[in-house]
Write an enzyme that holds these catalytic residues in place. Structure first.
Site: not given
Ligand code: SAM
Ligand code: DTB
Ligand code: SF4
Length: 344
Positions: A62, A66, A69, A106, A137, A197, A275
């Site tokens: 990616c 972040c 991550c 998800c 999701c 979400c 969650r």
């Protein structure tokens, strides 16, 4: 609408001040827990936990930075980049999740945003998983309005897009996009009629005030997210935050402070599913039980999250049995939490 239902709808507030939320965090722990548990049982069956399964349908590589991550190209985590999974392979994993008792499937992709050429395969996946009777999701990064429309048309139930932290702390963790971009995507998802979400990560070295700002941002959105994932940072070696935490072990989030954050989410967003997401693997059973008491009513099952290990079906089954809790049953996805006007 009955009077109890009406009362509940009227108790949904989107005008929380930061001070009010700070005051919740400051409450004596037992008082905070009592308030959260009371609101929880007024709005949800307190012994039921929603079981969700997570699958990484496109891993690694990616371009975003972040700091938490493992899938960022900037991280030295050893996670290898893959292409988008084949539709049939995703459907096979969804069928396994359904057999294992999952209610929601998800799917995550390590993208800054999906490209239009990816959308036909994504649409096929959403339709296929939906046809199995699972809630769907997706979390694919930032969306353009027309992409949100395509997902809505395909029947996507939820879109996950986390604000991750307070607006101020966000800028210290991610430099390749800003907080407003996240809010814009949430707006596109909401306008397309998809359930939202959105949550974040606790334990990234942020302050109490940042945790207040994080909950405040979610609780003052025009409509509360239907699902609020609260992740505890999984410190991955080779990521900025994983390495920082390894060097300063004192920075690890205190369990009681984590539970306080869950309780603040429950009190301010009474109807949302909260969650207990990443980080359960290194959490004691007692801390998880406190989170359930504080209003968490959803978990990821299975032995893997996207790239990090998860608690696993066996230990989850044992924990729920020990606590006398059961899997949430229900065929209908939760509807958007509308903020209703007082009755005339
Ligand atoms: N690329 C998409 C995006 O960022 O919106 C979707 C996938 S991304 C991995 C989904 C979320 O997982 C992030 O927003 C973050 O809240 C959470 N996450 C990622 N790595 C994590 C970690 N090491 N610990 C806890 N949560 C994490
Ligand atoms: C969310 O808030 N947590 C999930 C889901 N949304 C996509 C992701 C957790 C990722 C944990 C780290 C990993 O597996 O790489
Ligand atoms: Fe990319 Fe999402 Fe990971 Fe950020 S959290 S690096 S956007 S996969």
């Amino acid at each position: 609408m009955g009077s109890i239902e009406m009362e509940t709808m009227l108790s949904i507030r989107t005008d929380w001040s930061r001070e009010e939320i700070a005051e919740l965090f400051d409450l004596p722990f037992t008082e905070l827990l009592f308030r959260a548990a009371t609101i929880h049982r007024e709005n949800h069956p307190p012994e039921q936990i929603q079981l969700c399964t997570l699958l990484s349908i496109k891993t690694g590589g990616c371009p975003e930075d972040c700091g938490y991550c493992s899938q960022s190209v900037k991280a030295h985590s050893g996670v290898e980049a893959t292409k988008l999974m084949d539709v049939q392979a995703v459907l096979q994993r969804a069928a396994q999740a359904k057999d294992a008792g999952s209610q929601r499937f998800c799917m995550g992709a390590a993208w800054r945003n999906p490209k239009d050429r990816d959308m036909p395969a994504i649409v096929e996946i959403v339709k296929g998983v939906s046809d199995m009777g699972l809630e769907t999701c997706m979390t694919l990064g930032m969306l353009e309005p027309h992409q949100a429309e395509m997902l809505a048309e395909a029947g996507l139930d939820y879109y996950n897009h986390n604000i991750d932290s307070s607006p101020e702390y966000y800028e210290r963790v991610i430099s390749t996009r800003d907080f407003q971009c996240r809010l814009d995507t949430l707006g596109h998802v909401r306008s397309a009629g998809i359930n939202v979400c959105s949550g974040g990560i606790v334990g990234m070295g942020e302050t109490r005030d940042d945790r207040v700002g994080f909950i405040h941002t979610l609780a003052t959105l025009p409509e509360h997210p239907e699902s609020v994932p609260v992740n505890a940072l999984v410190p991955v070696k080779g990521t900025v935050l994983g390495d920082m935490l390894a060097d300063t072990p004192m920075a690890k989030i205190d369990d009681i402070e984590f539970v306080r954050t869950v309780a603040a989410a429950r009190i301010t967003m009474p109807m949302s599913m909260v969650r207990l997401s990443a980080g359960r693997e290194s959490m004691s059973e007692a801390t998880q039980a406190l989170c359930f008491l504080a209003g968490a009513n959803s978990i990821f099952t299975g032995d893997k999250l996207l790239t990090a290990p998860n608690a696993g079906d066996d230990s989850d089954g044992a924990l729920l049995a020990k606590l006398g809790m059961t899997a949430l049953q229900g065929d209908e996805p939760a509807r958007a939490c509308k903020v209703s006007e007082p009755a005339e």
